[in-house]
Design a protein around this motif. Structure first.
Motif, PDB file in Angstrom:
ATOM      1  N   UNK A 141      32.389  36.076  34.969  1.00  0.00           N
ATOM      2  CA  UNK A 141      33.308  36.186  36.099  1.00  0.00           C
ATOM      3  C   UNK A 141      34.219  37.253  35.994  1.00  0.00           C
ATOM      4  N   UNK A 142      34.883  37.735  37.417  1.00  0.00           N
ATOM      5  CA  UNK A 142      36.039  38.493  37.160  1.00  0.00           C
ATOM      6  C   UNK A 142      37.089  37.650  37.812  1.00  0.00           C
ATOM      7  N   UNK A 143      38.469  37.908  37.424  1.00  0.00           N
ATOM      8  CA  UNK A 143      39.533  37.026  38.301  1.00  0.00           C
ATOM      9  C   UNK A 143      40.375  38.505  38.747  1.00  0.00           C
ATOM     10  N   UNK A 144      40.792  38.411  39.919  1.00  0.00           N
ATOM     11  CA  UNK A 144      41.680  39.460  40.579  1.00  0.00           C
ATOM     12  C   UNK A 144      42.850  39.175  40.971  1.00  0.00           C
ATOM     13  N   UNK A 145      44.046  39.716  41.156  1.00  0.00           N
ATOM     14  CA  UNK A 145      45.022  39.223  41.893  1.00  0.00           C
ATOM     15  C   UNK A 145      45.060  40.483  42.899  1.00  0.00           C
ATOM     16  N   UNK A 146      46.348  40.830  43.719  1.00  0.00           N
ATOM     17  CA  UNK A 146      46.192  41.928  44.544  1.00  0.00           C
ATOM     18  C   UNK A 146      46.268  43.283  43.940  1.00  0.00           C
ATOM     19  N   UNK A 147      46.338  43.479  42.491  1.00  0.00           N
ATOM     20  CA  UNK A 147      46.543  44.847  41.977  1.00  0.00           C
ATOM     21  C   UNK A 147      45.502  45.218  40.967  1.00  0.00           C
ATOM     22  N   UNK A 148      44.802  44.203  40.533  1.00  0.00           N
ATOM     23  CA  UNK A 148      43.933  44.535  39.120  1.00  0.00           C
ATOM     24  C   UNK A 148      42.970  43.465  39.069  1.00  0.00           C
ATOM     25  N   UNK A 149      41.953  43.599  38.385  1.00  0.00           N
ATOM     26  CA  UNK A 149      40.964  42.672  38.021  1.00  0.00           C
ATOM     27  C   UNK A 149      40.625  42.506  36.597  1.00  0.00           C
ATOM     28  N   UNK A 150      40.357  41.397  36.011  1.00  0.00           N
ATOM     29  CA  UNK A 150      40.207  40.875  34.699  1.00  0.00           C
ATOM     30  C   UNK A 150      39.047  40.422  34.335  1.00  0.00           C
ATOM     31  N   UNK A 151      37.964  40.945  33.444  1.00  0.00           N
ATOM     32  CA  UNK A 151      36.578  40.108  33.238  1.00  0.00           C
ATOM     33  C   UNK A 151      37.029  38.788  32.543  1.00  0.00           C
ATOM     34  N   UNK A 152      36.325  38.012  32.552  1.00  0.00           N
ATOM     35  CA  UNK A 152      36.216  36.557  31.880  1.00  0.00           C
ATOM     36  C   UNK A 152      34.853  36.046  31.554  1.00  0.00           C
ATOM     37  N   UNK A 153      34.953  35.272  30.505  1.00  0.00           N
ATOM     38  CA  UNK A 153      33.625  34.630  30.033  1.00  0.00           C
ATOM     39  C   UNK A 153      33.978  33.404  29.273  1.00  0.00           C
ATOM     40  N   UNK A 154      33.070  32.177  29.407  1.00  0.00           N
ATOM     41  CA  UNK A 154      33.253  31.076  28.713  1.00  0.00           C
ATOM     42  C   UNK A 154      31.846  30.575  28.294  1.00  0.00           C
ATOM     43  N   UNK A 155      32.061  29.938  27.042  1.00  0.00           N
ATOM     44  CA  UNK A 155      30.726  29.621  26.596  1.00  0.00           C
ATOM     45  C   UNK A 155      31.125  27.723  26.520  1.00  0.00           C
TER      46      UNK A 155
END
Length: 650
Positions: free
Chosen positions: A121-135
């Motif tokens: 997934x990606x998590x975003x606020x109002x200025x940037x996005x950060x990629x994420x992953x879980x197992x």
């Protein structure tokens, strides 16, 4: 109250989301699985259902489900109306706070006690996005367990963290893509390869025989027509399906195709195979797949009949014609699985190839009178086969050149490569004018118009190649950019071993240091030694005077070779990198490192790939890929430079 296990992310990237999972046993074989995302304040996680490719999606991947369990329906998410997103400037479905995703499964055997699930997934606020992953490691015996984090040592965690450049400015620019254009191009190249394959002695005689068989053996003309259409459809499907295994490989490791295309052993193997095919085309020996294979397929076709029988007939044609189609398919495979290619392009190419092979069987079945207009099989097919043999020799040198470039042997410098192509071209010209001949040739003193025309084309091509042997401004054979070795890989003395003598830095940190010292913007160039489109950009676009000037004077170019897999990192810089899909990649070479850097920061693994940055790792313009339009590329560079000047004036 919700109970379960909290899963922590790996430490490579910032994670504004925590995850909890719960397994509920419904019956002996049925389970309900709930994933709960706890999203930090001010951040959002996105829906699974976005139809826009530029909007990030939440994706659940269930491992080994074919053998152990099946999914009952789709993963359910909260029903929510789209709202405006400041980053993507449009209405999207996104969630904040606590979000529940639910999936029902049914186990297929009693031994299934645990399953693994990946979420990307990606998590975003109002200025940037950060990629994420879980197992997630989930127990199905009624209890929950904490997922086992794949063990990587502290050194690996530290070096993995250093791959994250924390690039900002994504909200200012839309992503740039030329994927559709390249996919269409590779489809037509595959189609052209299929048309060439039709003219080979293995395929051409089969057209009237097969169509006549269907139209005469069926109980009525409509059934014969239907079977011919079905036959052509199955040919198309078979060749398309040949690309499926590469999609599976690509999903396991985004860099796998890069590794295949730059693997020295595989390139040398392709070189040998193509040389062997070439001499087979010349008529010195015959290459065929085992007769038992085609006999078995033919027997099944006769025995089964109906839809399945027609399928086995199509499969039989594929096997029988391998000695002629194999080299052409090999060319398609080798050109698609490159650093700038990929599985989608391979599928498009194979689909185009299959469509071209299937069309005549369909069209001649629809209009059987056309069969009478087909030229008779004869000496012209032998000529086509020998011409293909010379082409195979030329293509074989490309694979040898790939290995030479990656290993830096210096065996096939640019002038040597072009010289060998000239020799191959002269050999083909002599054959077309009957100055040399091969086994199975029916020699005749009279030259056909086709041989004369083709011979003239070959002469023109050889003349075009000759300036490539010189050390002059005419040595840049722009029509062939990407096929010969790069201009800087030369026998002549050069002041630089970089494209067009531009001062390109191959180390990221060194380039950033120089950019800070000279107060210049950065052109981050993800490239490859064997990347055809990279050479086209350098030799056809970068060479334009105004683009060359702005690159030389105004930018610091950092060229990272993602296929530099023979040059190992220092031992203390090698580490284990935890991928988004939960697997571990051993980063041993510079190519490994730059590939991981590109996928981590740009979620892209194609080359060429360009990013304009200031020294604080802020984007100055949209990212760019292969862009043959020099005016557009110049405007892209100029806009980035202007944005940099505005930045330093702040």
């Amino acid at each position: 109250m919700f109970t379960g296990v909290i899963h922590s992310a790996n430490s490579q990237i910032l994670e504004p989301v925590k995850w909890i999972s719960e397994v509920e046993k419904v019956s002996d074989a049925d389970y309900n699985i709930t994933f709960k995302a706890i999203v930090a304040e001010g951040w959002y996680i996105y829906s699974q259902k976005s139809s826009d490719n530029f909007i990030p999606k939440t994706i659940f991947k269930f491992n080994n489900q074919e053998q152990n369990y099946k999914l009952n329906g789709i993963t359910i998410e909260p029903n929510k109306e789209p709202i405006f997103d400041k980053i993507f400037k449009q209405n999207v479905v996104k969630f904040k706070g606590e979000v529940l995703f639910k999936q029902k499964i049914t186990t297929l055997n009693s031994n299934t006690k645990q399953i693994k699930v990946f979420v990307e997934y990606q998590t975003c606020d109002n200025t940037k996005c950060v990629p994420g992953d879980f197992v997630f490691d989930l127990s199905l015996d009624g209890s929950t367990i904490e997922s086992k984090e794949i063990a990587i040592d502290e050194k690996s965690k530290k070096l993995s963290d250093e791959l994250e450049l924390n690039i900002t400015g994504w909200n200012k620019y839309k992503k740039h893509t030329v994927e559709e254009k390249s996919n269409l191009s590779i489809f037509f190249l595959g189609f052209l390869g299929g048309l060439i394959a039709l003219l080979t002695p293995c395929v051409f005689p089969m057209i009237p025989l097969t169509v006549s068989f269907f139209t005469k053996s069926s109980s009525n003309s409509k059934k014969g027509l239907f079977n011919s259409l079905l036959y052509g459809f199955f040919i198309f499907i078979i060749y398309t399906l040949l690309s499926v295994p590469f999609h599976l490989l690509d999903s396991l490791d985004p860099g796998i195709l890069n590794n295949i295309s730059t693997n020295v052993t595989l390139n040398l193997l392709f070189f040998v195979i193509f040389v062997v095919f070439a001499f087979s085309f010349f008529g010195y020996y015959e290459l065929t797949l085992p007769h038992s294979w085609s006999a078995k397929m033919d027997h099944k076709a006769d025995k089964i009949g109906g839809f399945i029988g027609v399928f086995f007939m199509a499969l039989t044609l594929t096997i029988v014609s391998f000695s002629c189609t194999g080299p052409i398919l090999g060319t398609l495979l080798g050109s698609s699985l490159t650093a700038d290619g990929g599985t989608i392009q391979l599928t498009m190419g194979m689909s185009g190839f299959g469509l071209a092979l299937a069309l005549p069987f369909t069209l001649f079945a629809m209009f059987p009178k056309w069969l009478k207009s087909l030229p008779k099989s004869g000496g012209w097919l032998q000529t086509v086969k020998v011409v293909l043999g010379f082409i195979e020799l030329a293509l074989a040198l490309k694979f040898l050149s790939n290995a030479d470039l990656v290993e830096h042997w210096g065996l096939l410098k640019r002038e040597v490569f072009i010289g060998l192509w000239i020799i191959v071209g002269i050999g083909l010209m002599l054959y077309l004018f009957w100055k040399i001949k091969f086994p199975h040739d029916n020699y005749t003193k009279k030259l056909s118009n086709g041989r004369i025309f083709t011979g003239i084309v070959v002469i023109v091509f050889v003349i075009y190649l000759i300036p490539g042997l010189t050390n002059t401004k005419y040595a840049n054979l722009k029509l062939l950019s990407g096929f010969p070795p790069p201009i800087f890989y030369t026998l002549y003395d050069k002041t630089s071993e970089y494209p067009l003598n531009l001062n390109c830095y191959k180390d990221l940190n060194e380039g950033i240091t120089v950019a800070k010292a000279e107060n210049k913007p950065i052109l981050l160039d993800f490239t490859g030694w064997t990347c055809v489109n990279c050479r086209k950009m350098e030799e056809q676009v970068w060479s334009k005077s105004k683009i060359y000037k702005i690159l030389k004077q105004d930018y610091i170019i950092i060229s990272l070779y993602v296929d530099d897999n023979q040059k190992e990192l220092p031992k203390d810089s090698q580490f284990n990198y935890l991928r988004a899909n939960g697997t571990v990649k051993n980063i041993k070479t510079y190519g490994d490192k730059w590939t991981a850097l590109q996928t981590t920061n740009f979620h892209n693994n194609s080359q060429p790939f360009y990013a304009l940055l200031n020294t604080n790792m802020e984007l100055l313009n949209t990212t760019s890929a292969y862009e043959p339009n020099s005016e557009y590329y110049y405007l892209w560079l100029k806009t980035g430079l202007n944005n940099f000047k505005e930045y330093i004036l702040k």
